[in-house]
Design a protein around this motif. Structure first.
Motif, mmCIF file in Angstrom:
data_model
loop_
_atom_site.group_PDB
_atom_site.id
_atom_site.type_symbol
_atom_site.label_atom_id
_atom_site.label_comp_id
_atom_site.label_asym_id
_atom_site.label_seq_id
_atom_site.Cartn_x
_atom_site.Cartn_y
_atom_site.Cartn_z
ATOM 1 N N THR A 59 0.842 -1.188 0.000
ATOM 2 C CA THR A 59 0.000 0.000 0.000
ATOM 3 C C THR A 59 0.888 1.252 0.000
ATOM 4 O OG1 THR A 59 -0.065 -0.204 2.388
ATOM 5 C CG2 THR A 59 -1.972 -1.039 1.195
ATOM 6 N N ILE A 114 6.593 5.106 -0.280
ATOM 7 C CA ILE A 114 7.682 4.280 0.253
ATOM 8 C C ILE A 114 8.881 4.352 -0.700
ATOM 9 C CG2 ILE A 114 8.349 1.939 0.965
ATOM 10 C CD1 ILE A 114 5.299 1.434 1.443
ATOM 11 N N SER A 141 10.657 7.674 -0.469
ATOM 12 C CA SER A 141 11.449 7.790 0.762
ATOM 13 C C SER A 141 12.794 7.098 0.609
ATOM 14 C CB SER A 141 10.721 7.157 1.944
ATOM 15 O OG SER A 141 9.537 7.841 2.188
ATOM 16 N N TYR A 142 12.738 5.850 0.125
ATOM 17 C CA TYR A 142 13.979 5.083 -0.031
ATOM 18 C C TYR A 142 14.845 5.674 -1.149
ATOM 19 C CZ TYR A 142 12.703 1.595 3.415
ATOM 20 O OH TYR A 142 12.419 0.968 4.612
ATOM 21 N N LEU A 167 11.868 -4.050 4.342
ATOM 22 C CA LEU A 167 10.960 -3.881 3.198
ATOM 23 C C LEU A 167 10.179 -5.160 2.881
ATOM 24 C CD1 LEU A 167 12.861 -1.749 0.516
ATOM 25 C CD2 LEU A 167 10.789 -1.138 1.735
ATOM 26 N N PHE A 168 10.836 -6.317 3.013
ATOM 27 C CA PHE A 168 10.206 -7.540 2.503
ATOM 28 C C PHE A 168 9.832 -8.582 3.566
ATOM 29 C CE2 PHE A 168 12.998 -5.831 -0.854
ATOM 30 C CZ PHE A 168 12.016 -5.471 -1.763
ATOM 31 N N ASP A 187 1.650 -0.828 4.784
ATOM 32 C CA ASP A 187 3.074 -0.879 4.409
ATOM 33 C C ASP A 187 3.788 0.448 4.609
ATOM 34 O OD1 ASP A 187 3.453 -3.593 3.506
ATOM 35 O OD2 ASP A 187 2.023 -3.115 1.914
ATOM 36 N N THR A 188 3.025 1.510 4.777
ATOM 37 C CA THR A 188 3.649 2.837 4.941
ATOM 38 C C THR A 188 4.596 2.860 6.133
ATOM 39 O OG1 THR A 188 1.492 3.589 4.262
ATOM 40 C CG2 THR A 188 3.073 5.285 4.772
ATOM 41 N N ARG A 213 6.897 1.047 6.718
ATOM 42 C CA ARG A 213 8.257 0.700 6.304
ATOM 43 C C ARG A 213 9.136 1.942 6.110
ATOM 44 N NH1 ARG A 213 7.460 -4.682 5.460
ATOM 45 N NH2 ARG A 213 5.386 -5.205 4.725
ATOM 46 N N ILE A 214 8.525 3.106 6.003
ATOM 47 C CA ILE A 214 9.299 4.362 5.922
ATOM 48 C C ILE A 214 10.047 4.578 7.246
ATOM 49 C CG2 ILE A 214 9.099 6.888 5.658
ATOM 50 C CD1 ILE A 214 6.735 6.408 3.780
ATOM 51 N N TYR A 264 11.959 2.648 8.821
ATOM 52 C CA TYR A 264 13.328 2.109 8.851
ATOM 53 C C TYR A 264 14.349 3.130 8.356
ATOM 54 C CZ TYR A 264 10.594 -2.052 9.624
ATOM 55 O OH TYR A 264 9.691 -2.952 10.150
ATOM 56 N N ILE A 265 13.882 4.199 7.717
ATOM 57 C CA ILE A 265 14.780 5.291 7.325
ATOM 58 C C ILE A 265 14.532 6.494 8.228
ATOM 59 C CG2 ILE A 265 15.326 6.949 5.519
ATOM 60 C CD1 ILE A 265 14.539 4.902 3.484
ATOM 61 N N THR A 299 11.351 12.296 4.595
ATOM 62 C CA THR A 299 10.684 10.991 4.758
ATOM 63 C C THR A 299 9.476 11.121 5.703
ATOM 64 O OG1 THR A 299 12.272 10.404 6.491
ATOM 65 C CG2 THR A 299 12.734 9.585 4.286
#
Lengths: 48, 261
Positions: A2, A7, A10-11, B54-55, B65-66, B68-69, B71-72, B123
């Protein structure tokens, strides 16, 4: 996933910033080493 | 890493702890193995942490899943504050002990810390839009972080603003120490005020409020970014010392030529 664009952005922006800083540091270090080595070589030849 | 030119490494000197580390030659000998070590730890930890985050880590039940941002975003936020704290320590060393390495360290930490702060804000914004519906809100945590970014920019500008570098180092040291007031404001803003930003999930005194399956990759990313920050500052500081040595050699050479003429 999603909200994938958020995402990925950001990366992506982080990867670009880290890469730029790393390349900049490596090039600067290499230039400084070469410059100092050149000056040292010049000094050695001029003192002989 | 290739060997350093002989002129870059001065012989070891005796002295107190602070003055031992004020010796640029000693730092160069340390950085010769420390910089690549930190760089490699950083690369390995970041690849592992980001792939894990990420995975393989779970999505959040609310944010999907947002999350996961994180981790940064979280490592960048911590490094932004830690970097400014390091600037303040350099400021004290400059003003009280006239530590020559602290001056150069302050010049080199600034841009790396400012980048971490900019990445934290960017971010955070990219995380905020899908979660809060806004790229930016004038929330206490976000605003105090923006103030930190401006403090970094001010430090970078001030330290390079004078013809006499010593004046720049002193002025920037005062700004770094005064600006460090912002650090507890950033840390406690989510407790002191009613903010849109969530409270800290990890504290020094309490148990973390997040699942271990998310905390573990976050810690790996934290180690990766921290070692990367250290490697970058160490490499930039090494380059700054070598550039300074080259300038000294050039000045001496010109003086000798003028004397001979």
């Amino acid at each position: 996933m999603t909200h994938l664009p958020f995402i990925a952005a950001s990366y992506g922006v982080t990867a670009v910033a880290v890469l730029v800083l790393t390349v900049q540091a490596v090039l600067r270090l290499r230039r400084a080493r070469t410059r100092l080595a050149q000056l040292e070589a010049l000094r050695k030849t001029s003192t002989r | 890493m290739s060997a350093l030119p002989q002129s870059a490494v001065s012989p070891p000197q005796r002295g107190g702890l602070l003055h031992r580390f004020a010796n640029p030659g000693r730092f160069l000998r340390l950085a010769r193995w420390l910089t690549p070590l930190l760089g490699w730890i950083s690369a390995v930890a970041l690849v592992a942490g980001i792939i894990w985050g990420l995975f393989f880590s779970p999505a959040d039940w609310q944010q999907g899943d947002t999350v996961r941002i994180m981790y940064i975003h979280v490592p960048m936020a911590i490094l932004a504050s830690a970097g400014y704290f390091a600037l303040a320590i350099c400021g004290v060393l400059t003003l009280v002990w006239k530590h020559p390495l602290a001056d150069l360290a302050a010049v080199e930490i600034g841009p790396v810390g400012a980048t971490a702060t900019a990445l934290c804000l960017a971010t955070g914004s990219l995380w905020g839009k899908p979660m809060w519906g806004a790229w930016w809100v004038w929330d206490a945590r976000l605003t105090s972080m923006l103030v930190l970014f401006f403090l970094y920019l001010g430090h970078i500008a001030l330290i390079r603003a004078f013809d006499d570098p010593q004046r720049g180092y002193r002025a920037a040291a005062i700004l770094a120490i005064a600006g460090s007031v912002d650090l507890p404001i950033i840390k406690f803003s989510v407790n002191w005020w009613n903010t849109l930003h969530q409270p800290d999930s990890i504290t020094l005194t309490g148990a973390p409020t997040m699942s271990m399956s998310m905390l573990a990759p976050l810690m790996v990313c934290m180690i990766g970014f921290s070692c990367g920050f250290g490697a970058l500052v160490s490499a930039r500081l090494t380059a700054a010392i070598l550039e300074s040595r080259a300038r000294q050699m050039m000045t001496r050479r010109i003086a000798e030529r003028e004397e001979a003429a």
